[in-house]
Motif scaffolding. Structure first.
Motif, short mmCIF file in Angstrom:
data_model
loop_
_atom_site.label_atom_id
_atom_site.label_comp_id
_atom_site.label_asym_id
_atom_site.label_seq_id
_atom_site.Cartn_x
_atom_site.Cartn_y
_atom_site.Cartn_z
N GLU A 25 3.62 1.63 1.50
CA GLU A 25 3.03 2.27 2.68
C GLU A 25 3.61 3.66 2.93
OE1 GLU A 25 0.43 1.06 4.39
OE2 GLU A 25 0.44 -0.47 2.83
N ASP B 281 -2.64 0.09 2.74
CA ASP B 281 -3.62 -0.77 3.41
C ASP B 281 -3.17 -1.18 4.81
OD1 ASP B 281 -1.60 -2.53 2.82
OD2 ASP B 281 -2.87 -4.03 1.85
N GLY B 282 -2.07 -0.57 5.29
CA GLY B 282 -1.59 -0.85 6.63
C GLY B 282 -0.66 -2.03 6.72
N LYS B 283 -0.37 -2.70 5.60
CA LYS B 283 0.53 -3.85 5.60
C LYS B 283 1.66 -3.60 4.61
CE LYS B 283 -3.32 -6.98 6.58
NZ LYS B 283 -4.12 -8.13 6.09
N GLN B 284 2.88 -3.74 5.05
CA GLN B 284 4.02 -3.52 4.16
C GLN B 284 4.21 -4.75 3.30
OE1 GLN B 284 7.64 -1.87 5.85
NE2 GLN B 284 8.89 -3.14 4.48
N ASP B 285 3.94 -4.60 1.99
CA ASP B 285 4.07 -5.71 1.05
C ASP B 285 5.34 -5.60 0.21
OD1 ASP B 285 1.43 -6.94 1.63
OD2 ASP B 285 0.68 -5.05 0.86
N PRO C 69 -2.52 -2.95 -2.95
CA PRO C 69 -1.76 -3.05 -1.69
C PRO C 69 -1.40 -1.70 -1.08
CG PRO C 69 -0.27 -3.32 -3.51
CD PRO C 69 -1.65 -3.14 -4.13
N LYS D 109 -0.54 -9.05 -5.14
CA LYS D 109 -1.64 -8.58 -4.30
C LYS D 109 -2.35 -7.39 -4.96
CE LYS D 109 -2.58 -6.90 0.39
NZ LYS D 109 -1.96 -6.54 1.69
N ASP E 291 -10.76 -0.44 5.71
CA ASP E 291 -10.05 0.08 6.88
C ASP E 291 -10.35 1.55 7.14
OD1 ASP E 291 -8.77 1.25 4.74
OD2 ASP E 291 -6.75 0.65 5.33
#
Length: 850
Positions: free
Chosen positions: A594, A583-587, A580, A577, A810
């Motif tokens: 995050e 960006d508010g999403k745990q990758d 990442p 990705k 965001d």
């Protein structure tokens, strides 16, 4: 029901008993067999099986229906819902007295008693309301002759709620004969009521956070939320402020400071302002939440001498609340008028404050004969939150039979004669800033002398014609152009666009032709190293490009081999990705993408409405720092990346002319600063430095590695105007064509002087190959070009070291670059050059730990 046809059994068919003479051989009963009329009826049989099953099925259906009806009757039909309606009515044969302002006075109580009795008589006389009416309460009175503000409570069966709301939505006049002595010679008209937000309804009986204020003369009255500014407003509170002025005057309300919990859909805190003393939606002037910069326009006008401010808090978040002021003004006797002459200006009432609700203005404009009229709207904000797109039924401007509303940038309306009429209308609810316009007379044969005329009537400089940017809202400045092959290319739709927009992955032409002439054929992907691969090989978890770029910007997140294009989690694995982090999403499985993300978010997220320039709002760029050298004032900018560390440009700290710029004692940092003339203003923090660390490889001739980190002598307290910006990962990309903001107090033009107010400008990332062609043998991999090839917007002297801020979708902002160098300021084909922060991210981490 079952049919009896052919199914009824005759048990006596074919059998008959009789008494006969006795046989001599013995005594026995005689039996005589008669022929059967229907052999099928001789054998006695039960009902057929399908009939039995059908009967059972119908029986169970009937039982189920009956049970369902009983459940509905006892658990739904009889369920009562408490409904509160707020409203107001006019008492036509009473005159307002001062005692009516005091809810504890005898006069207030006596009149309130009559109002409650009148409401009881009215509602009990309406079949759809009477059986459910419980009680009413009066909250306030105001002039005109006397207006009573009340709430009414109903206990309504669930299934009749809509009917009750529909019935109450009508306007009533009390025409029924009085049923009590209290209503003798008591005339009531204009009774209206509206459903009330359940949260607001709780304020009707709770006076613990209720205040009543009356403006006196020309004095300004101030009020705040409880505890402001030393402590946050109460949690889960219901507060209201009743604001009054003298009869025949209107009120002007301004929020000087506003900071409540952020706007969201999960029980957010909210401030409502009403053009009434009853909190009803049709009289709401504005709904506010979140945080506003002190410079943001939060001035609102009433249409009468009362306003109501309510605060409903549903969170336990710690915010200081608001500070506000109000005063009274004479009511406008007329709005609009007749305008004549060659040119002039006009605007909505009380501009730049919000225009009042429930007002109409008409301007009749006339210019000399043989001339036409041009109306140029320089600012236009008539935004109604509940307006249906394009309908303009609430607030609008009407010209030549056409209505205009919403938010519009510069636009022009013209006449076909020397006269034109402009009509402005606002309804009873939400208001906005309005408009500022000028009218001009012009010769229809040459409407823009020495300039280009858009088909809309707008005039623009001839230099903006065919420059690749749309300056006319109808694109007419970019039609029928002959492109300059040196720095432009021609789209298939004949638009001219800057060459550096070629093959940047964005559809700049509108027909994708700027992305069709790339070196890679259709159906293939262009790698970061220029290699072309089939699109089917992109994001297949294999490094087909050889540099990992085909796996760097995939929608799905997967673990891939680590390259300079991939993000590396703290665990050591790399992700496909792109960008990442934060960006508010745990990758990452360990969540490291995050972590440390308390950065890059601004308190003041409202769009700025800028007049006459590019002044920024106070607190709009809370990571911007001003660096002052002893005895010289502001010299460079910097970016706050933590409570103790800044990022700036290394060239700011080169010793010259006997001044030790490399010494920390030479410098002072001002954080939270907006106006250079107000360094002692509230919220501004001054700090010295412990150390200044320029990059070891910085070259003061080429400006390669032009970056430095600075440690403050003590941590700074973060606030709404002081916050750190996010640092991008080393794999973070800022693609060509991306819009980025540059800020600073530098010179506003080449050879000019510095700005007092923090300036901002939106520029675009330029393709690196194009930039290298423009600045041959001058760029390194640590540099990036950002700006416009046509010039016009750029950083300049005094902006050095400041941030290049990239605002993501965001709302989070990353430090894309540091202001470094350029040839002049805002010159054509000479874009600004900035230090690439992602390339030097590891060095920043090594020196600061951030």
């Amino acid at each position: 029901m079952r049919s009896n046809r052919g199914g009824k059994k005759d048990v006596g068919a074919g059998l008959k008993y009789s008494h006969q003479a006795q046989n001599i051989n013995g005594f026995e009963e005689g039996v005589e067999f008669l022929p059967a009329n229907n052999s099928r009826k001789v054998e006695k049989r039960g009902p057929k099986r399908w009939i039995v099953l059908l009967a059972l099925l119908i029986f169970f259906i009937l039982i189920s229906l009956m049970v369902g009806f009983l459940v509905w009757h006892f658990n739904y039909r009889n369920v009562r819902v408490q409904k509160i309606f707020n409203g107001f009515l006019r008492i036509t044969n009473e005159n307002f007295i001062d005692a009516y302002e005091n809810s504890n006075s005898t006069e207030f109580a006596n009149l309130a008693s009559k109002v409650k009795e009148a409401l009881k008589v009215l509602y009990n006389g309406i079949p759809a309301l009477g059986p459910f009416y419980k009680e009413s309460g009066v909250t306030a009175f105001s002039e005109g002759s006397v207006i009573a503000y009340y709430w009414s409570e109903f206990s309504v069966p669930q299934y009749r709620v809509e009917e009750v709301e529909r019935t109450l939505s009508k306007e009533y006049v009390l025409t029924l004969p009085p049923r009590s002595r209290a209503l003798q010679s008591f005339n009531v008209a204009s009774i209206v009521a509206f459903p009330t937000d359940a949260r607001t309804a709780q304020t009707t009986r709770d006076n613990s956070c209720s205040f009543s204020l009356h403006a006196r003369g020309e004095e300004v009255t101030r009020f705040t939320t409880p505890g402001f500014p030393d402590s946050p407003y109460p949690a889960r509170a219901r507060c209201q402020w009743v604001l009054r002025g003298d009869a025949d005057l209107v009120l002007s309300l301004t929020f000087q400071s506003f900071d409540v919990a952020p706007c969201d859909n999960d029980g957010n805190d909210v401030v409502m302002v009403y053009d009434s003393l009853s909190p009803v939606e049709p009289r709401a002037v504005v709904q506010l939440c979140g945080t506003y910069a002190p410079s943001y326009n939060l001035t609102f006008l009433s249409s009468q001498n009362v306003m109501l401010v309510t605060l409903i808090t549903n969170t336990v978040r710690r915010h200081p609340g608001f500070k506000a002021k109000f005063f009274q003004l004479p009511k406008m006797t007329e709005c609009g008028g007749r305008l004549t002459g060659m040119q002039g200006t006009f605007n909505t009432p009380y501009y730049p404050g919000h225009y009042p609700p429930n007002i109409d203005c008409t301007w009749d404009i006339e210019v000399p004969h043989h001339q036409n009229v041009k109306i140029r709207f320089k600012l236009f904000y008539l935004v109604e939150p509940h307006e249906t797109l394009g309908t303009c039924t609430k607030d609008y401007v009407e010209i030549n039979g056409e209505r205009y509303c919403g938010e519009k940038k510069h636009f022009v309306v013209t006449s076909r004669s020397n006269k034109i009429t402009v009509h402005f209308h606002s309804d009873e609810s939400y208001t906005d800033t309005g408009f500022f316009a000028e009218y001009l007379s012009y010769d229809s044969s040459d409407p823009c002398p020495g300039m280009f005329t858009c088909k809309t009537g707008r005039c623009i400089n001839n230099t903006l014609r065919c420059d690749g940017w749309t300056d006319c809202t109808d694109f007419s400045d970019e039609l029928d152009c002959v492109c300059n092959s040196t720095y432009q290319f021609t789209c298939k739709n004949n638009f001219c666009k800057p060459r550096f927009w070629l093959c940047d992955g964005l559809d700049d032409c509108g027909d994708k032709s700027d992305e069709l002439e790339c070196s890679c054929p259709n159906g293939t992907f262009r790698c970061g190293n220029g290699k072309c691969i089939p699109k089917s090989e992109k994001c297949n978890k294999k490094d087909n490009c050889g540099d990992g770029s085909d796996e760097a910007e995939c929608d799905s997140v997967s673990i891939v081999p680590c390259t300079k294009y991939t993000y590396k989690c703290r665990s050591g694995v790399c992700l496909s990705k792109g960008n990442p982090e934060c960006d508010g999403k745990q990758d990452c499985s360990d969540g490291s993408d995050e972590k440390n993300c308390d950065c890059g978010l601004r308190s003041f997220i409202k769009q700025s409405r800028i007049v006459g320039g590019q002044n920024s709002d106070e607190g709009e760029w809370p990571w911007q720092v001003s660096l002052h050298a002893a005895g010289q004032g502001h010299l460079c900018g910097a970016s706050l990346i933590s409570s103790t560390w800044l990022v700036s440009a290394a060239h700011c700290f080169i010793d010259e002319l006997g001044i030790r710029y490399s010494e920390p004692a030479t410098w002072k940092a001002y954080l939270g600063l907006h106006d250079q003339s107000k360094r002692s203003a509230t919220g501004v923090e001054e700090r010295g430095f412990k150390q200044i660390i320029p990059h070891d490889a910085f070259n003061d001739f080429t400006f390669d590695y032009d970056i430095a980190v600075l440690e403050l002598d003590k941590p700074v307290d973060l606030s709404t105007v002081i916050r750190p910006i996010c640092l991008p990962d080393s794999s973070h990309t800022f693609p060509a064509g991306k819009a980025i903001w540059v800020t600073g107090w530098g010179h506003t033009k080449e050879g000019g002087t510095g700005a007092l107010i923090l300036q901002k400008g939106e520029i675009r990332v330029i393709n690196q190959t194009t930039c290298e062609d423009l600045l041959p043998n001058q760029l390194t991999p640590r540099m990036m070009c950002v700006g416009f090839l046509t010039g016009g917007v750029d950083s300049c002297q005094g902006d050095s070291g400041g941030p290049l801020s990239s605002v993501e979708d965001d709302g989070r902002t990353f430090l894309a670059g540091v202001v470094s160098w350029g040839e002049g300021c805002a010159r054509r084909n000479k874009p600004g050059v900035y230090t690439r922060v992602p390339v030097l991210r590891d060095w920043i981490k090594e020196k600061t730990g951030v």
